[in-house]
Enzyme design. Sequence first.
Site, PDB file in Angstrom:
ATOM      1  N   ASN A   1     -17.984  27.652  96.474  1.00  0.00           N
ATOM      2  CA  ASN A   1     -17.754  29.087  96.706  1.00  0.00           C
ATOM      3  C   ASN A   1     -18.857  29.967  96.110  1.00  0.00           C
ATOM      4  O   ASN A   1     -18.737  31.190  96.091  1.00  0.00           O
ATOM      5  CB  ASN A   1     -16.376  29.523  96.168  1.00  0.00           C
ATOM      6  CG  ASN A   1     -16.251  29.376  94.651  1.00  0.00           C
ATOM      7  OD1 ASN A   1     -17.238  29.383  93.924  1.00  0.00           O
ATOM      8  ND2 ASN A   1     -15.026  29.241  94.173  1.00  0.00           N
ATOM      9  N   ASP A   2     -19.937  29.350  95.633  1.00  0.00           N
ATOM     10  CA  ASP A   2     -20.988  30.111  94.949  1.00  0.00           C
ATOM     11  C   ASP A   2     -21.591  31.195  95.843  1.00  0.00           C
ATOM     12  O   ASP A   2     -21.840  32.318  95.404  1.00  0.00           O
ATOM     13  CB  ASP A   2     -22.105  29.182  94.482  1.00  0.00           C
ATOM     14  CG  ASP A   2     -21.685  28.339  93.285  1.00  0.00           C
ATOM     15  OD1 ASP A   2     -20.548  28.505  92.813  1.00  0.00           O
ATOM     16  OD2 ASP A   2     -22.495  27.506  92.842  1.00  0.00           O
TER      17      ASP A   2
ATOM     18  N   GLU B   1      -9.094  50.793  76.675  1.00  0.00           N
ATOM     19  CA  GLU B   1     -10.418  50.816  76.064  1.00  0.00           C
ATOM     20  C   GLU B   1     -10.785  52.257  75.681  1.00  0.00           C
ATOM     21  O   GLU B   1     -11.029  53.096  76.530  1.00  0.00           O
ATOM     22  CB  GLU B   1     -11.471  50.280  77.041  1.00  0.00           C
ATOM     23  CG  GLU B   1     -12.874  50.289  76.459  1.00  0.00           C
ATOM     24  CD  GLU B   1     -13.963  50.120  77.515  1.00  0.00           C
ATOM     25  OE1 GLU B   1     -15.035  49.608  77.163  1.00  0.00           O
ATOM     26  OE2 GLU B   1     -13.743  50.522  78.679  1.00  0.00           O
TER      27      GLU B   1
ATOM     28  N   ASN C   1     -18.539  26.898  86.169  1.00  0.00           N
ATOM     29  CA  ASN C   1     -18.552  26.775  87.624  1.00  0.00           C
ATOM     30  C   ASN C   1     -17.731  25.551  88.014  1.00  0.00           C
ATOM     31  O   ASN C   1     -18.222  24.431  88.049  1.00  0.00           O
ATOM     32  CB  ASN C   1     -19.989  26.653  88.139  1.00  0.00           C
ATOM     33  CG  ASN C   1     -20.071  26.738  89.652  1.00  0.00           C
ATOM     34  OD1 ASN C   1     -19.063  26.722  90.344  1.00  0.00           O
ATOM     35  ND2 ASN C   1     -21.282  26.841  90.157  1.00  0.00           N
TER      36      ASN C   1
ATOM     37  N   ASP D   1     -16.319  30.649  88.028  1.00  0.00           N
ATOM     38  CA  ASP D   1     -15.201  30.995  88.901  1.00  0.00           C
ATOM     39  C   ASP D   1     -13.856  30.687  88.242  1.00  0.00           C
ATOM     40  O   ASP D   1     -13.790  30.235  87.091  1.00  0.00           O
ATOM     41  CB  ASP D   1     -15.321  30.261  90.240  1.00  0.00           C
ATOM     42  CG  ASP D   1     -15.588  28.761  90.093  1.00  0.00           C
ATOM     43  OD1 ASP D   1     -15.142  28.178  89.085  1.00  0.00           O
ATOM     44  OD2 ASP D   1     -16.242  28.179  90.979  1.00  0.00           O
TER      45      ASP D   1
ATOM     46  N   ASP E   1      -9.616  49.441  81.718  1.00  0.00           N
ATOM     47  CA  ASP E   1     -11.006  49.808  81.476  1.00  0.00           C
ATOM     48  C   ASP E   1     -11.158  51.329  81.348  1.00  0.00           C
ATOM     49  O   ASP E   1     -10.377  52.096  81.904  1.00  0.00           O
ATOM     50  CB  ASP E   1     -11.844  49.292  82.653  1.00  0.00           C
ATOM     51  CG  ASP E   1     -13.327  49.484  82.468  1.00  0.00           C
ATOM     52  OD1 ASP E   1     -13.862  48.949  81.490  1.00  0.00           O
ATOM     53  OD2 ASP E   1     -13.948  50.153  83.310  1.00  0.00           O
TER      54      ASP E   1
END
Length: 620
Positions: free
Chosen positions: A140-141, A363, A135, A163, A334
């Site tokens: 910006n949490d 993947e 963090n 982040d 993905d």
Amino acid sequence: MNRSITVFLFLIFANLTSAQIDRVEPPNWWIGFKNSKLQLLVKGENIASAIPSIEYEGVSINKITSGDSSNYIFIDLNIDRNTNAGTFEIVFKPKKGRRIKYNYQLKSRVKSAEDYIGFNSTDVIYLITPDRFANGDPSNDINKKMNENTIDRTDDYGRHGGDIRGIINHLDYIENMGFTAIWPSPLLTNDMFQASYHGYAMTNFYEVDPRFGTIDEYIELATKARQKGIKLIMDQVANHCGLEHWWMKDLPFNDWINFQKKFESKDKMVFSNHRRTANMDTYASAIDKKELSEGWFVNTMPDLNQNNPFMASYITQNSIWWIETLGLGGIRQDTYPYPDKNFMSSWAGAIMKEYPNFNIVGEEWSYNPLLINYWQQGANNKDGYQSNLRSTMDFAMQNLVIEALKEDDSWNKGLIKLYEGLANDFIYTSPKDIMVFPDNHDMDRIFTRLNKDVVNTKMALATYLLMPRTPQIYYGTEILMENTAKPGDHGLIRSDFPGGWTGDSTNAITGEGLTEDQKEMQSYLKKLLNYRKTSTAIHDGKTVHFGPVNGIYVIARILKDETVLLLLNKNQDEINLDLDRFKELGLSGKKMTNIISNEVITWKQNLKLPGKGAFIFSSK
């Protein structure tokens, strides 16, 4: 009626019926692509009723298509190769109301297409779950505008606050450890109501999630990583979006997503059958193929319809936009086998045509080398399919190494399993381009799978890093992170990296609070990675391996005057290894250095190995 009231009502009516623009995607483009075509998605109330025009030298409109929704219009442009960078106006003339002018920017490309060098066998990739790594910016949490707007580090499936700034702050650590590429899981907006931390249910493909940071910080990450010789790989998703994606409230076409009628009528949804073999199975039924590629992955992830040509263009252009914006060193795609496979071939082909030295890894979660091989470009597939995909993920070898080390030592059973597994490389077009890994964000940590056995973990890491592959290591593997308390729990697998948060009692960066085993593993991997960084024999060398005998398996990587040897010894007690069997390597009388201990030996008749472990020697 009073004249002023009449005028006022007319203005209200005109405003309600006239067109407006809410967004244009891609938000900008570049000059100088081999493909001169660009398709703009324009979203805005009643925009389909407007006729666009452009007056800019080198830019012309080929086609205009209204969506099934009146709030979309798609503009096909042609951009000549000699077009100058600059900003031009798109003028929309609606049937009612005033003309709308929209400024669109064409940028010059920062570097040539050939200079986009993708990850390869010279690299070791550090996989990061950003929310759980560090963090760097607590401000910006929490974002009250987002559907999930709390922070709770005690909740395995909640947001923890990691982040982009946290990754930037740790680039020195990543570089010093010896990693040469980073792969953060998706950083784009994921405005879902729960478990939004993982990023795979994107709700805006052109926006960085504000809880991770800004697009400027994403660009800063790419730039600062590149300055340290670290490539940035972007995790992308072509198969699905998040249920809260902005277009789900007003879909452009009646077939923008798969099973759209069921979604709109709130009927029972069809989910993927996950029968990935249907892609290459000559016996596969049509319904199995349809349910694989069109069924939703889960009920919160609408399945994108790549057979809609506008969706196909949207996905491809989005990938290219991010390559140019960030100067990427690769893409990880993905759930690769789930979208329409012909689209995926076209998608990868379009990217590789523009960037011939780039790389994409797909993947394919399969333990069968035949299925992994199917997706690598150059495979001799019976159906003639070519993927345009240079790399795919080697779940087969990932699992095999772990099984081999856990196997009973008697009769060399485990080591023979590994030996025969590596022998399967004959099927691959290019084994060194396949991505191998001890674990990742979707599976138990390797230390957990190896029953918290430090020696076995070292042996596994040495094997992955020295075989002809492109290796990836998950963050925290270097300090023996594990999830033994809850095997299979994805939230725990993605635990916080110690020291990434102010006040952490344990710090992997400084070493504070680490156990001796953790410090030793971190040092071991650091030495191995930094040696590998300069070893051309490991990057591109010939591989020779010797069938396991007396609990010892030897793999050699050879290029010119450099030979690197990996000796995997499963004997608990000291053993005297007869070196006569390895005469063909031409090492007799040569000095060999143990790259972990720095001990120098002379390669003679025999070699004493003190007990179980991985022993790595180099002729350099």
